[in-house]
Design a protein around this motif. Structure first.
Motif, PDB file in Angstrom:
ATOM      1  N   LYS A   1       0.807  -1.220   0.000  1.00  0.00           N
ATOM      2  CA  LYS A   1       0.000   0.000   0.000  1.00  0.00           C
ATOM      3  C   LYS A   1       0.841   1.272   0.000  1.00  0.00           C
ATOM      4  O   LYS A   1       0.325   2.355  -0.260  1.00  0.00           O
ATOM      5  CB  LYS A   1      -0.929  -0.008   1.217  1.00  0.00           C
ATOM      6  CG  LYS A   1      -1.997  -1.087   1.180  1.00  0.00           C
ATOM      7  CD  LYS A   1      -2.814  -1.100   2.467  1.00  0.00           C
ATOM      8  CE  LYS A   1      -3.844  -2.222   2.457  1.00  0.00           C
ATOM      9  NZ  LYS A   1      -4.596  -2.293   3.741  1.00  0.00           N
ATOM     10  N   ASP A   2       2.115   1.143   0.284  1.00  0.00           N
ATOM     11  CA  ASP A   2       3.004   2.305   0.330  1.00  0.00           C
ATOM     12  C   ASP A   2       3.142   2.893  -1.076  1.00  0.00           C
ATOM     13  O   ASP A   2       3.535   2.198  -2.016  1.00  0.00           O
ATOM     14  CB  ASP A   2       4.380   1.866   0.853  1.00  0.00           C
ATOM     15  CG  ASP A   2       5.309   3.036   1.131  1.00  0.00           C
ATOM     16  OD1 ASP A   2       5.170   4.084   0.468  1.00  0.00           O
ATOM     17  OD2 ASP A   2       6.172   2.904   2.015  1.00  0.00           O
ATOM     18  N   PRO A   3       2.821   4.181  -1.266  1.00  0.00           N
ATOM     19  CA  PRO A   3       2.916   4.775  -2.612  1.00  0.00           C
ATOM     20  C   PRO A   3       4.324   4.807  -3.175  1.00  0.00           C
ATOM     21  O   PRO A   3       4.507   4.994  -4.385  1.00  0.00           O
ATOM     22  CB  PRO A   3       2.366   6.193  -2.399  1.00  0.00           C
ATOM     23  CG  PRO A   3       2.471   6.451  -0.931  1.00  0.00           C
ATOM     24  CD  PRO A   3       2.311   5.123  -0.261  1.00  0.00           C
ATOM     25  N   SER A   4       5.328   4.608  -2.328  1.00  0.00           N
ATOM     26  CA  SER A   4       6.714   4.604  -2.818  1.00  0.00           C
ATOM     27  C   SER A   4       7.184   3.207  -3.211  1.00  0.00           C
ATOM     28  O   SER A   4       8.366   2.995  -3.460  1.00  0.00           O
ATOM     29  CB  SER A   4       7.650   5.168  -1.746  1.00  0.00           C
ATOM     30  OG  SER A   4       7.726   4.306  -0.619  1.00  0.00           O
ATOM     31  N   THR A   5       6.261   2.244  -3.257  1.00  0.00           N
ATOM     32  CA  THR A   5       6.601   0.861  -3.609  1.00  0.00           C
ATOM     33  C   THR A   5       6.310   0.578  -5.074  1.00  0.00           C
ATOM     34  O   THR A   5       5.212   0.845  -5.563  1.00  0.00           O
ATOM     35  CB  THR A   5       5.819  -0.133  -2.744  1.00  0.00           C
ATOM     36  OG1 THR A   5       6.181   0.029  -1.368  1.00  0.00           O
ATOM     37  CG2 THR A   5       6.108  -1.574  -3.153  1.00  0.00           C
ATOM     38  N   ALA A   6       7.295   0.040  -5.777  1.00  0.00           N
ATOM     39  CA  ALA A   6       7.112  -0.476  -7.136  1.00  0.00           C
ATOM     40  C   ALA A   6       7.049  -1.997  -7.034  1.00  0.00           C
ATOM     41  O   ALA A   6       7.857  -2.609  -6.327  1.00  0.00           O
ATOM     42  CB  ALA A   6       8.264  -0.051  -8.033  1.00  0.00           C
ATOM     43  N   VAL A   7       6.092  -2.612  -7.706  1.00  0.00           N
ATOM     44  CA  VAL A   7       5.850  -4.052  -7.558  1.00  0.00           C
ATOM     45  C   VAL A   7       6.116  -4.788  -8.863  1.00  0.00           C
ATOM     46  O   VAL A   7       5.661  -4.375  -9.934  1.00  0.00           O
ATOM     47  CB  VAL A   7       4.402  -4.325  -7.099  1.00  0.00           C
ATOM     48  CG1 VAL A   7       4.184  -5.831  -6.909  1.00  0.00           C
ATOM     49  CG2 VAL A   7       4.097  -3.569  -5.806  1.00  0.00           C
ATOM     50  N   THR A   8       6.862  -5.876  -8.765  1.00  0.00           N
ATOM     51  CA  THR A   8       7.063  -6.807  -9.870  1.00  0.00           C
ATOM     52  C   THR A   8       6.485  -8.152  -9.453  1.00  0.00           C
ATOM     53  O   THR A   8       6.795  -8.652  -8.375  1.00  0.00           O
ATOM     54  CB  THR A   8       8.557  -6.980 -10.206  1.00  0.00           C
ATOM     55  OG1 THR A   8       9.084  -5.738 -10.689  1.00  0.00           O
ATOM     56  CG2 THR A   8       8.754  -8.059 -11.264  1.00  0.00           C
ATOM     57  N   ARG A   9       5.631  -8.718 -10.280  1.00  0.00           N
ATOM     58  CA  ARG A   9       5.024 -10.022  -9.979  1.00  0.00           C
ATOM     59  C   ARG A   9       5.460 -11.045 -11.025  1.00  0.00           C
ATOM     60  O   ARG A   9       5.651 -10.705 -12.197  1.00  0.00           O
ATOM     61  CB  ARG A   9       3.493  -9.926  -9.965  1.00  0.00           C
ATOM     62  CG  ARG A   9       2.952  -9.009  -8.869  1.00  0.00           C
ATOM     63  CD  ARG A   9       1.427  -8.938  -8.914  1.00  0.00           C
ATOM     64  NE  ARG A   9       0.893  -8.028  -7.931  1.00  0.00           N
ATOM     65  CZ  ARG A   9       0.563  -8.365  -6.685  1.00  0.00           C
ATOM     66  NH1 ARG A   9       0.728  -9.621  -6.290  1.00  0.00           N
ATOM     67  NH2 ARG A   9       0.063  -7.478  -5.849  1.00  0.00           N
ATOM     68  N   GLY A  10       5.592 -12.279 -10.583  1.00  0.00           N
ATOM     69  CA  GLY A  10       5.990 -13.311 -11.521  1.00  0.00           C
ATOM     70  C   GLY A  10       5.695 -14.700 -10.994  1.00  0.00           C
ATOM     71  O   GLY A  10       5.491 -14.892  -9.798  1.00  0.00           O
ATOM     72  N   ALA A  11       5.673 -15.664 -11.892  1.00  0.00           N
ATOM     73  CA  ALA A  11       5.374 -17.051 -11.547  1.00  0.00           C
ATOM     74  C   ALA A  11       6.592 -17.936 -11.788  1.00  0.00           C
ATOM     75  O   ALA A  11       7.521 -17.564 -12.509  1.00  0.00           O
ATOM     76  CB  ALA A  11       4.200 -17.560 -12.382  1.00  0.00           C
ATOM     77  N   THR A  12       6.568 -19.096 -11.178  1.00  0.00           N
ATOM     78  CA  THR A  12       7.632 -20.083 -11.365  1.00  0.00           C
ATOM     79  C   THR A  12       7.889 -20.331 -12.846  1.00  0.00           C
ATOM     80  O   THR A  12       9.038 -20.401 -13.300  1.00  0.00           O
ATOM     81  CB  THR A  12       7.241 -21.408 -10.678  1.00  0.00           C
ATOM     82  OG1 THR A  12       7.095 -21.188  -9.279  1.00  0.00           O
ATOM     83  CG2 THR A  12       8.271 -22.485 -10.930  1.00  0.00           C
ATOM     84  N   PHE A  13       6.825 -20.425 -13.630  1.00  0.00           N
ATOM     85  CA  PHE A  13       6.931 -20.846 -15.022  1.00  0.00           C
ATOM     86  C   PHE A  13       7.492 -19.753 -15.925  1.00  0.00           C
ATOM     87  O   PHE A  13       7.810 -20.012 -17.087  1.00  0.00           O
ATOM     88  CB  PHE A  13       5.567 -21.332 -15.503  1.00  0.00           C
ATOM     89  CG  PHE A  13       4.995 -22.396 -14.598  1.00  0.00           C
ATOM     90  CD1 PHE A  13       5.479 -23.693 -14.642  1.00  0.00           C
ATOM     91  CD2 PHE A  13       4.028 -22.084 -13.664  1.00  0.00           C
ATOM     92  CE1 PHE A  13       4.992 -24.665 -13.779  1.00  0.00           C
ATOM     93  CE2 PHE A  13       3.528 -23.048 -12.785  1.00  0.00           C
ATOM     94  CZ  PHE A  13       4.020 -24.347 -12.850  1.00  0.00           C
ATOM     95  N   ASP A  14       7.643 -18.527 -15.407  1.00  0.00           N
ATOM     96  CA  ASP A  14       8.293 -17.470 -16.179  1.00  0.00           C
ATOM     97  C   ASP A  14       9.764 -17.803 -16.440  1.00  0.00           C
ATOM     98  O   ASP A  14      10.357 -17.281 -17.382  1.00  0.00           O
ATOM     99  CB  ASP A  14       8.221 -16.137 -15.426  1.00  0.00           C
ATOM    100  CG  ASP A  14       6.796 -15.636 -15.251  1.00  0.00           C
ATOM    101  OD1 ASP A  14       5.890 -16.185 -15.909  1.00  0.00           O
ATOM    102  OD2 ASP A  14       6.589 -14.710 -14.444  1.00  0.00           O
ATOM    103  N   ASN A  15      10.324 -18.652 -15.591  1.00  0.00           N
ATOM    104  CA  ASN A  15      11.744 -19.007 -15.702  1.00  0.00           C
ATOM    105  C   ASN A  15      11.915 -20.442 -16.185  1.00  0.00           C
ATOM    106  O   ASN A  15      12.895 -21.107 -15.864  1.00  0.00           O
ATOM    107  CB  ASN A  15      12.427 -18.831 -14.332  1.00  0.00           C
ATOM    108  CG  ASN A  15      13.939 -18.837 -14.424  1.00  0.00           C
ATOM    109  OD1 ASN A  15      14.513 -18.445 -15.431  1.00  0.00           O
ATOM    110  ND2 ASN A  15      14.586 -19.297 -13.366  1.00  0.00           N
ATOM    111  N   ALA A  16      10.950 -20.919 -16.964  1.00  0.00           N
ATOM    112  CA  ALA A  16      10.959 -22.323 -17.399  1.00  0.00           C
ATOM    113  C   ALA A  16      12.233 -22.702 -18.144  1.00  0.00           C
ATOM    114  O   ALA A  16      12.707 -23.838 -18.051  1.00  0.00           O
ATOM    115  CB  ALA A  16       9.738 -22.593 -18.286  1.00  0.00           C
TER     116      ALA A  16
END
Length: 444
Positions: free
Chosen positions: A208-223
């Motif tokens: 929730k912190d406005p100074s946070t940048a978020v990267t999301r990813g799954a196991t299979f992204d690195n297949a």
């Protein structure tokens, strides 16, 4: 992908996919530099986001490459001129064996040819375990800390911090607070957080912190860098489970303290095929409005077997819908399943609820119910049926199950109404907690 030592690197060692990306003919020395250049080697999701951020939160599944990403980020900060850095791990063993000495750790990604952006030789850092410190040739240091000892972070000042597996920290809030008090050096103090998510209050706070940048990813992204056998095994065992959603796809699965349902229990009651059902009820919990801020309309179908076991068939709930839209959705589910009854709560609409449903299909069997007790009290006897092993679920009910596990004595932490759960409770109460007439058998 682990960086190889420069003495074994040559143009002939490059994989075909990298050869195609080369700007032209290069020397073996240039090849070594290139293979240690993270923007060339790493995936786009592993590179820092743009913009003015203080926290870079990487929420990703197991095997995504979080450790490599954190180590490369730390290495780049030293190359860019940072002199005072810190690494925080769940334990000192994790720091030593994963963040520093692991195959994707700092000692692996750094190499003897590393230089600062100004051209000063850095080389690989020296790790002194007894001093809990990494030191580069130019004097830059990275102190190592364990989340088991938050007080050790009281006092040290840093420009950059790499915080690994935050959701596995023993004292997350205390460790984070002490680290943030010390993150006060340099022109742009920053922290890179690499973690697989868990329902942790601190994680929600950082998100929730406005100074946070978020990267999301799954196991299979690195297949491409994971063994095919591993991917096949985890898909087969965890693909449709809550543990898989968390550990493979990095979903944050809330589970309220004292909740009537647990994710582990729900994982154990799913059925691949629907059983033969003697009666089917579609329950509707209408919202008070149709704005984007309004509650959802809960629409859940439950069936009853001959041995009086309930089977939750479908969840067709929807948000921000006009009465005509949710009524059409409920009737469509009723017709598709050839259900026996639409059960509609009328606290929020009275006769209007019946009117909009009958505008869609005036022939539906409709029963109106009125809630006279709190949601928690109505849900308790239904939860007891689950504990007795008298309920099963179809697959694909993730949103409903999320709501069930997030529903505590104070409701949902989001403040919204548990509309999917309400609809489930109405259907289950009608099928399982009241006397039934003679059933008629039907298969789905």
């Amino acid at each position: 992908m682990r960086a190889r030592r420069s003495k074994s690197l040559s143009i002939d060692t490059l994989p075909p996919v990298m050869l195609k990306a080369l700007p032209g003919k290069i020397s073996d020395i240039q090849c070594a530099d290139l293979l240690h250049f993270w923007p060339f080697v790493g995936r786009p999701a592993q590179l820092p986001p743009g913009g003015d951020w203080r926290n870079w939160l990487i929420l990703a599944g197991r095997g995504f490459g979080k450790t490599r990403t954190g180590a490369e980020w730390l290495r780049e900060q030293v190359k860019a001129g940072a002199m005072r850095l810190a690494l925080i791990a769940p334990t000192m063993a994790d720091a030593r064996d994963v963040m520093i000495g692991g195959e994707s750790g700092v000692l692996s990604v750094c190499w003897k040819g590393d230089r600062t952006h100004g051209g000063e030789l850095l080389g690989r850092p020296v790790f002194e375990p007894t001093k809990r410190r990494l030191t580069w040739r130019n004097g830059a240091t990275a102190m190592v800390f364990s989340a088991e000892e938050p007080e050790r972070l009281r006092g040290p000042q840093n420009e950059k911090i790499w915080a690994d597996e935050l959701c596995a920290w023993k004292y997350p809030q205390a460790t984070w607070d002490m680290a943030m008090f010390g993150l006060r050096m340099g022109q742009s103090p920053q922290v890179c957080i690499t973690t697989t998510p868990k329902p942790l209050g601190l994680l929600q706070e950082i998100l929730k912190d406005p100074s946070t940048a978020v990267t999301r990813g799954a196991t299979f992204d690195n297949a491409a860098n994971l063994a095919a056998g591993f991917l096949d095994a985890v898909r087969a065992k965890y693909e449709a489970t809550n543990l898989g959603r968390q550990e493979l796809y990095a979903e944050i699965l809330d589970e309220a303290e004292g909740a009537l349902w647990s994710r582990a229990a729900l994982d154990g009651i799913r059925r691949e095929r629907s059983p033969a059902l003697t009666r089917i009820v579609v329950a509707v919990d209408p919202p008070a409005g149709s704005k984007t801020t309004s509650d959802a309309c809960g629409i859940v179908a439950v069936g009853l077997t001959a041995d009086r076991t309930a089977h939750v068939i479908a969840d067709s709930s929807l948000r921000a819908a006009k009465p005509s839209a949710w009524a059409a959705k409920a009737v469509a589910l009723y017709q598709t399943l050839e259900a026996d009854l639409i059960l509609a709560e009328v606290n929020q609409g009275g006769d209007m609820v019946e009117a909009v449903i009958r505008q869609v299909d005036e022939s539906v069997a409709l029963k109106k119910v009125h809630a006279g007790r709190s949601k928690w009290l109505r849900a308790e006897p239904v939860a007891a049926l689950y504990e007795q092993g008298r309920v099963t679920h179809a697959r694909g009910l993730d949103a409903l199950e999320d709501e069930m596990c997030a529903f505590g004595t104070d409701g949902l932490a989001s403040g919204r109404s548990p509309d999917r759960l309400d609809a489930l409770v109405w259907a289950m109460s009608d099928l399982m907690l009241k006397a039934r007439g003679e059933p008629r058998v039907r298969g789905l």
